[in-house]
Scaffold this motif. Structure first.
Motif, PDB file in Angstrom:
ATOM      1  N   HIS A   6       0.818  -1.217   0.000  1.00  0.00           N
ATOM      2  CA  HIS A   6       0.000   0.000   0.000  1.00  0.00           C
ATOM      3  C   HIS A   6       0.854   1.271   0.000  1.00  0.00           C
ATOM      4  O   HIS A   6       0.529   2.246  -0.663  1.00  0.00           O
ATOM      5  CB  HIS A   6      -1.016  -0.003   1.151  1.00  0.00           C
ATOM      6  N   THR A   7       1.968   1.243   0.695  1.00  0.00           N
ATOM      7  CA  THR A   7       2.866   2.396   0.725  1.00  0.00           C
ATOM      8  C   THR A   7       3.513   2.603  -0.634  1.00  0.00           C
ATOM      9  O   THR A   7       3.594   3.723  -1.144  1.00  0.00           O
ATOM     10  CB  THR A   7       3.964   2.189   1.788  1.00  0.00           C
ATOM     11  N   LEU A   9       2.394   1.566  -3.561  1.00  0.00           N
ATOM     12  CA  LEU A   9       1.406   1.962  -4.548  1.00  0.00           C
ATOM     13  C   LEU A   9       1.145   3.461  -4.490  1.00  0.00           C
ATOM     14  O   LEU A   9       1.168   4.151  -5.514  1.00  0.00           O
ATOM     15  CB  LEU A   9       0.095   1.189  -4.326  1.00  0.00           C
ATOM     16  N   ARG A  10       0.924   3.969  -3.304  1.00  0.00           N
ATOM     17  CA  ARG A  10       0.666   5.413  -3.154  1.00  0.00           C
ATOM     18  C   ARG A  10       1.872   6.218  -3.624  1.00  0.00           C
ATOM     19  O   ARG A  10       1.731   7.225  -4.325  1.00  0.00           O
ATOM     20  CB  ARG A  10       0.337   5.757  -1.709  1.00  0.00           C
ATOM     21  N   GLN A  11       3.067   5.802  -3.245  1.00  0.00           N
ATOM     22  CA  GLN A  11       4.277   6.531  -3.626  1.00  0.00           C
ATOM     23  C   GLN A  11       4.434   6.565  -5.145  1.00  0.00           C
ATOM     24  O   GLN A  11       4.716   7.621  -5.721  1.00  0.00           O
ATOM     25  CB  GLN A  11       5.504   5.885  -2.982  1.00  0.00           C
ATOM     26  N   ARG A  13       2.097   6.222  -7.418  1.00  0.00           N
ATOM     27  CA  ARG A  13       1.028   7.046  -7.986  1.00  0.00           C
ATOM     28  C   ARG A  13       1.354   8.534  -7.843  1.00  0.00           C
ATOM     29  O   ARG A  13       1.229   9.306  -8.795  1.00  0.00           O
ATOM     30  CB  ARG A  13      -0.307   6.728  -7.301  1.00  0.00           C
ATOM     31  N   GLU A  14       1.808   8.923  -6.667  1.00  0.00           N
ATOM     32  CA  GLU A  14       2.121  10.334  -6.424  1.00  0.00           C
ATOM     33  C   GLU A  14       3.339  10.793  -7.224  1.00  0.00           C
ATOM     34  O   GLU A  14       3.371  11.927  -7.703  1.00  0.00           O
ATOM     35  CB  GLU A  14       2.317  10.571  -4.930  1.00  0.00           C
ATOM     36  N   LEU A  20      -6.242   9.598  -7.800  1.00  0.00           N
ATOM     37  CA  LEU A  20      -6.920   8.300  -7.753  1.00  0.00           C
ATOM     38  C   LEU A  20      -7.823   8.134  -8.974  1.00  0.00           C
ATOM     39  O   LEU A  20      -7.930   7.039  -9.531  1.00  0.00           O
ATOM     40  CB  LEU A  20      -7.729   8.152  -6.464  1.00  0.00           C
ATOM     41  N   GLU A  35      -8.468   3.212  -3.129  1.00  0.00           N
ATOM     42  CA  GLU A  35      -8.287   3.771  -1.782  1.00  0.00           C
ATOM     43  C   GLU A  35      -8.061   2.650  -0.774  1.00  0.00           C
ATOM     44  O   GLU A  35      -7.206   2.776   0.125  1.00  0.00           O
ATOM     45  CB  GLU A  35      -9.501   4.602  -1.370  1.00  0.00           C
ATOM     46  N   TYR A  37      -6.758  -0.292  -1.406  1.00  0.00           N
ATOM     47  CA  TYR A  37      -5.408  -0.815  -1.641  1.00  0.00           C
ATOM     48  C   TYR A  37      -4.370   0.085  -0.984  1.00  0.00           C
ATOM     49  O   TYR A  37      -3.445  -0.394  -0.325  1.00  0.00           O
ATOM     50  CB  TYR A  37      -5.096  -0.911  -3.138  1.00  0.00           C
ATOM     51  N   GLU A  38      -4.522   1.386  -1.153  1.00  0.00           N
ATOM     52  CA  GLU A  38      -3.537   2.335  -0.618  1.00  0.00           C
ATOM     53  C   GLU A  38      -3.588   2.450   0.900  1.00  0.00           C
ATOM     54  O   GLU A  38      -2.593   2.806   1.518  1.00  0.00           O
ATOM     55  CB  GLU A  38      -3.726   3.715  -1.243  1.00  0.00           C
ATOM     56  N   SER A  39      -4.708   2.155   1.493  1.00  0.00           N
ATOM     57  CA  SER A  39      -4.799   2.225   2.951  1.00  0.00           C
ATOM     58  C   SER A  39      -4.442   0.891   3.604  1.00  0.00           C
ATOM     59  O   SER A  39      -4.351   0.809   4.823  1.00  0.00           O
ATOM     60  CB  SER A  39      -6.203   2.659   3.378  1.00  0.00           C
TER      61      SER A  39
END
Length: 71
Positions: A6-7, A9-11, A13-14, A20, A35, A37-39
């Motif tokens: 999840h960490t 994936l968010r990184q 994406r950003e 999203l 959301e 997945y990212e959490s």
């Protein structure tokens, strides 16, 4: 050190400046699911991981490294 899925994936994406909604359009995965997945609430299927890796332009193995399998 490997990051959890999840960490990572968010990184990713950003880093690509994707919202999203952008990632949802590219993968056809709903924003609510992304959301989750990212959490860390939900773990994606292999098919979803492949969609995410294609959209984020990274090898699927990069994302798979961060998934904890049940023991």
């Amino acid at each position: 050190m490997k990051q959890e899925f999840h960490t990572q994936l968010r990184q990713l994406r950003e880093e690509r400046n994707f919202s999203l909604e952008d990632l949802s359009l590219k993968t056809r995965i709903g924003t609510g699911k992304l959301e989750n997945y990212e959490s860390g609430v939900d773990t994606p299927s292999v098919q979803s991981i492949l969609k995410l890796s294609n959209a984020l332009e990274v090898p699927a193995s990069n994302l798979l490294d961060g998934i904890r399998l049940p023991t």
